[in-house]
Design a protein around this motif. Structure first.
Motif, mmCIF file in Angstrom:
data_model
loop_
_atom_site.group_PDB
_atom_site.id
_atom_site.type_symbol
_atom_site.label_atom_id
_atom_site.label_comp_id
_atom_site.label_asym_id
_atom_site.label_seq_id
_atom_site.Cartn_x
_atom_site.Cartn_y
_atom_site.Cartn_z
ATOM 1 N N GLU A 28 0.578 -1.230 0.241
ATOM 2 C CA GLU A 28 0.062 0.156 0.313
ATOM 3 C C GLU A 28 1.329 0.958 0.088
ATOM 4 O O GLU A 28 0.334 1.960 -0.967
ATOM 5 N N GLU A 72 -4.043 5.372 -0.828
ATOM 6 C CA GLU A 72 -3.133 4.295 -0.735
ATOM 7 C C GLU A 72 -2.393 4.242 0.676
ATOM 8 O O GLU A 72 -2.167 3.609 1.667
ATOM 9 N N HIS A 112 -4.988 3.053 3.124
ATOM 10 C CA HIS A 112 -4.483 1.896 3.550
ATOM 11 C C HIS A 112 -3.517 1.350 4.426
ATOM 12 O O HIS A 112 -3.130 0.702 5.291
ATOM 13 N N TRP A 121 -12.724 -1.628 1.613
ATOM 14 C CA TRP A 121 -11.448 -1.538 1.496
ATOM 15 C C TRP A 121 -11.532 -1.760 -0.442
ATOM 16 O O TRP A 121 -10.861 -0.770 -1.090
ATOM 17 N N GLU A 161 -10.041 -0.128 -4.351
ATOM 18 C CA GLU A 161 -9.151 -1.277 -5.259
ATOM 19 C C GLU A 161 -10.026 -1.047 -6.722
ATOM 20 O O GLU A 161 -8.742 -0.699 -7.977
HETATM 21 FE FE LIG Z 1 -4.670 0.192 -1.540
#
Ligand SMILES: [Fe+2]
Ligand SMILES: [Fe+2]
Length: 366
Positions: free
Chosen positions: A91, A121, A124, A198, A202
């Motif tokens: 990430e 990111e 994350h 989550w 992506e």
């Molecule tokens: Fe990610």
């Protein structure tokens, strides 16, 4: 925060890991990137930017009001820590690359979309880092940035590989999430509850990069050379995940999953999804493809065993050559362009805070 000795050691170990299957940090050639034209698809990029700016996950990554995090996590398996470290590095390396592209790409809509993708990111990797602290582990990401080697790649290769890694990231998260929804007794840490929302980030990232590839259809998607490169990098992404998860099989066993079945499913779904952009897919359902993957796994296991026993580089060479030959056999297989197999419909479920952890305490150890 001042890094403790153990954090420094952990970070140095992560930075020193230069094996084929370690996450790396990437940069690209911005002169080449800025020579690309995206204006003929301006409306599509504006709509994509809106999808990023709307950010349905804005309030998603907050653990303050989730009592499931108020537990003793000291009994969790060591493989969980490795899983978190790899996830955090992946990430974080995405956040760095996207931030740099955002700063250097000239198209203002693309630049801002990259900035928003770097934001995703960053949150994350930050969220994973909090979970690492739950188990008394941590990485010093600033220090890592200074220690880790950066690899420069042509924008085309950056787009192929980031597209694939975002799409495969989506299918990896959603498959773990779906499995643990069906088997909550294995959900030994609340972070897994968050994978359902989550992974939407992506997928959005994958779609944005896919759109850039479609905007460069003639330059980056058609013709024999491009098709060969797409085949090569698709295979590289699948084989890398395959060998990495083989090594991490204890983690998958700890959450009640079989790593091999999980990987084959993720490869199938990624491969089918990516055909929308690439116009081709690898023949991953061909029994020969799976047979060679299994043989590579057996060879890799044997190679690691001999390495652990102290075998020198020379002694390992024949096994490495055999694995390279297997890779070439997979690469030589005919691709498919017929309709891909259907991808399962995955429901998007919100996180129910303080409700979903029904773990029965001790996770299943491999
Ligand atoms: Fe990610
Ligand atoms: Fe992403």
């Amino acid at each position: 925060m001042i890094a403790t000795e153990s954090v420094i050691q952990e970070t140095k170990a992560a930075a020193a890991d230069k094996s084929l299957i370690s996450p790396r940090f990437y940069v690209t050639d911005y002169k080449k990137m800025n020579a690309l034209r995206f204006d003929h698809m301006a409306e599509a990029f504006k709509a994509m930017h809106k999808r990023f700016a709307d950010d349905p996950n804005k309030h998603f990554f907050k653990r303050d009001d989730d009592p499931d995090f108020e537990q003793d996590f000291s009994h969790l398996p060591p493989s969980f820590k490795d899983f978190l470290i790899r996830g955090c590095l992946g990430e974080f390396s995405g956040a760095l690359l996207y931030k740099e592209i955002a700063d250097r790409i000239e198209d203002p809509i693309l630049s801002d979309t990259y900035r928003l993708m770097a934001r995703d990111e960053g949150r994350h990797s930050g969220f994973i880092r909090l979970a690492m602290r739950d188990i008394k582990a941590d990485l010093d990401l600033q220090m890592l940035q200074g220690e880790k080697e950066f690899v420069s790649m042509h924008p085309k290769i950056i787009l192929y590989t980031t597209y694939l890694s975002e799409v495969i990231g989506y299918f990896r998260y959603i498959n773990i999430y779906s499995h643990l929804e069906a088997h909550p007794e294995y959900r030994y840490h609340p972070i897994f509850k968050y994978f359902g929302g989550w992974c939407q980030d992506e997928l959005k990232h994958g779609d944005f990069i896919g759109l850039q590839l479609e905007a460069q259809k003639n330059l980056y998607l058609s013709g024999g050379v491009n098709r060969t490169l797409i085949r090569f990098f698709s295979l590289a992404v699948y084989v890398t995940m395959w060998l990495r998860d083989l090594k991490a099989q204890d983690f998958y066993a700890s959450i009640g999953m079989n790593w091999r079945e999980y990987d084959l499913k993720v490869i199938r779904e990624t491969n089918a999804y990516a055909q929308r952009v690439f116009g081709l897919r690898l023949d991953v359902d061909n029994p020969k493809f799976i047979r060679i993957l299994d043989r590579m796994a057996a060879r890799y296991t044997e190679m690691n065993r001999r390495e652990d026993e102290g075998a020198g580089k020379l002694a390992l060479l024949p096994m490495q050559a055999a694995m390279a030959a297997d890779y070439l056999r997979l690469f030589a297989m005919k691709v498919r362009t017929d309709a891909p197999p259907p991808i399962p419909e995955y429901p998007v479920a919100p996180v129910i805070k303080g409700f979903a952890s029904q773990s029965k305490g001790q996770p299943a150890m491999a």
